[in-house]
Motif scaffolding. Structure first.
Motif, PDB file in Angstrom:
ATOM      1  N   MET A  54       0.850  -1.185   0.000  1.00  0.00           N
ATOM      2  CA  MET A  54       0.000   0.000   0.000  1.00  0.00           C
ATOM      3  C   MET A  54       0.885   1.235   0.000  1.00  0.00           C
ATOM      4  O   MET A  54       1.893   1.281   0.714  1.00  0.00           O
ATOM      5  N   SER A  55       0.507   2.219  -0.787  1.00  0.00           N
ATOM      6  CA  SER A  55       1.203   3.499  -0.759  1.00  0.00           C
ATOM      7  C   SER A  55       0.577   4.330   0.354  1.00  0.00           C
ATOM      8  O   SER A  55      -0.490   4.928   0.177  1.00  0.00           O
ATOM      9  N   MET A  56       1.235   4.324   1.518  1.00  0.00           N
ATOM     10  CA  MET A  56       0.627   4.962   2.685  1.00  0.00           C
ATOM     11  C   MET A  56       1.712   5.458   3.627  1.00  0.00           C
ATOM     12  O   MET A  56       2.732   4.793   3.837  1.00  0.00           O
ATOM     13  N   SER A  57       1.510   6.644   4.179  1.00  0.00           N
ATOM     14  CA  SER A  57       2.417   7.167   5.195  1.00  0.00           C
ATOM     15  C   SER A  57       1.990   6.656   6.560  1.00  0.00           C
ATOM     16  O   SER A  57       0.797   6.561   6.852  1.00  0.00           O
ATOM     17  N   THR A  58       2.969   6.312   7.377  1.00  0.00           N
ATOM     18  CA  THR A  58       2.708   5.866   8.739  1.00  0.00           C
ATOM     19  C   THR A  58       3.545   6.721   9.686  1.00  0.00           C
ATOM     20  O   THR A  58       4.432   7.454   9.240  1.00  0.00           O
ATOM     21  N   PRO A  59       3.319   6.635  10.986  1.00  0.00           N
ATOM     22  CA  PRO A  59       4.160   7.396  11.927  1.00  0.00           C
ATOM     23  C   PRO A  59       5.625   6.986  11.887  1.00  0.00           C
ATOM     24  O   PRO A  59       6.482   7.688  12.437  1.00  0.00           O
ATOM     25  N   TRP A  60       5.926   5.857  11.219  1.00  0.00           N
ATOM     26  CA  TRP A  60       7.294   5.337  11.202  1.00  0.00           C
ATOM     27  C   TRP A  60       7.911   5.398   9.807  1.00  0.00           C
ATOM     28  O   TRP A  60       8.958   4.807   9.564  1.00  0.00           O
ATOM     29  N   GLY A  61       7.256   6.096   8.895  1.00  0.00           N
ATOM     30  CA  GLY A  61       7.749   6.194   7.530  1.00  0.00           C
ATOM     31  C   GLY A  61       6.772   5.569   6.548  1.00  0.00           C
ATOM     32  O   GLY A  61       5.676   5.127   6.917  1.00  0.00           O
ATOM     33  N   GLY A  62       7.185   5.530   5.292  1.00  0.00           N
ATOM     34  CA  GLY A  62       6.319   4.967   4.266  1.00  0.00           C
ATOM     35  C   GLY A  62       6.145   3.470   4.419  1.00  0.00           C
ATOM     36  O   GLY A  62       7.091   2.744   4.716  1.00  0.00           O
TER      37      GLY A  62
END
Length: 297
Positions: free
Chosen positions: A105-113
């Motif tokens: 998934m192309s998604m930003s998370t609190p820990w990076g992409g």
């Protein structure tokens, strides 16, 4: 833990179906579960641990210590080794029955992409990044988290907070994972665990609770913050201690010499100096940082 939470039934016989046991070429107890091999390894210092490897196809009787790379925690004896093998086998069987889907998934998370995602079910997705990871919950799923454990954000990191997701949606996890999650909640959020279960944790049942008790009990004692084998005094360990063991403070640091055998048996939360038995040390130091400081030479 109170008796109400303890099972009165006998310990069930472990399910060892699909497990192969043998003795390795160098005498270790070994086992195979599908593409995973496990061994009970005794270290040079004498402690025993569970080691693992994957995709090792040779017969178990031909394997040696060199075939095993992973370190999966200590075991007391062969009975515990076999119990751990049974636990891992059960985990693998449970995993095969769960409908988890791996995807990108192309998604930003609190820990990076996000580099990889595992969909547990709609609204419960675990993301992995280059350095860390955790769960993302939909708003509806996050609303089901117990208020004492629910976060203001929908992200639950993979070290401890994953357990909050697991105890909230147990059907999405294996028995092994559920047991680990329950232990993590007890160890990390004991107050919330007690409120949710309506029970009191006893000493030894929660790391965080025991840590708190240790800190309170020894708030005025000198606790070791650094230790090194003494070059000047063989068989002794030179230690630096401060009141309360606060590593952020170097106020009133003091050095002591402690028999190395005694120091090796220290409490899991730290070594507490006993002024009646441990004399303060002012001689030459084995700590590089102490050389040139006062009597550190």
């Amino acid at each position: 833990m109170t008796g109400a939470l303890k099972s009165s039934s006998a310990t069930p016989t472990p399910d060892l179906s699909g497990v192969e046991f043998a003795t390795s070429a160098d005498g270790m107890p070994v086992a195979r579960i599908d593409d995973t091999v496990l061994a009970m390894v005794t270290s040079p210092s004498g402690f025993v641990f569970l080691a693992s490897a994957v995709f090792v196809r040779r017969p178990l009787a031909e394997l040696t210590r060199a075939d095993f790379i992973g370190h999966d925690g200590r075991v007391a004896d062969e009975d515990e080794f076999r119990a751990r093998v049974a636990e891992i086998a059960g985990h693998k069987r449970d995993l095969a029955e769960l409908n988890r889907a791996r995807t990108r998934m192309s998604m930003s998370t609190p820990w990076g992409g996000s580099q990889m995602a595992v969909i547990y079910t709609e609204g419960v997705v675990a993301h992995s990044t280059a350095g860390h990871g955790g769960f993302h919950l939909s708003a509806d799923r996050n609303a089901k988290i117990h208020p004492l454990l629910r976060k203001d954000t929908p992200w639950y990191e993979e070290d401890c907070e994953w357990a909050i997701v697991a105890i909230t949606f147990p059907d999405l996890f294996t028995g092994y994972e559920r047991a680990a999650a329950e232990k993590t909640i007890r160890n990390t959020w004991p107050d919330a665990w007690e409120a949710i279960h309506g029970a009191k944790l006893a000493e030894g049942e929660s790391w965080a609770r025991d840590r708190r008790a240790f800190d309170q009990r020894h708030a005025a004692d000198y606790i070791v913050t650094s230790a090194i084998l003494s070059v000047q005094h063989p068989g002794m360990t030179e230690v630096v201690a401060v009141v309360g063991g606060d590593r952020r403070s170097d106020d009133d640091e003091r050095r002591f010499l402690v028999p190395s055998d005694e120091y090796a048996g220290r409490d899991r939360f730290g070594f507490v100096m006993d002024p009646d038995r441990h004399a303060e040390y002012h001689g030459p130091s084995s700590f590089i940082g102490w050389r040139g400081r006062g009597d550190g030479s």
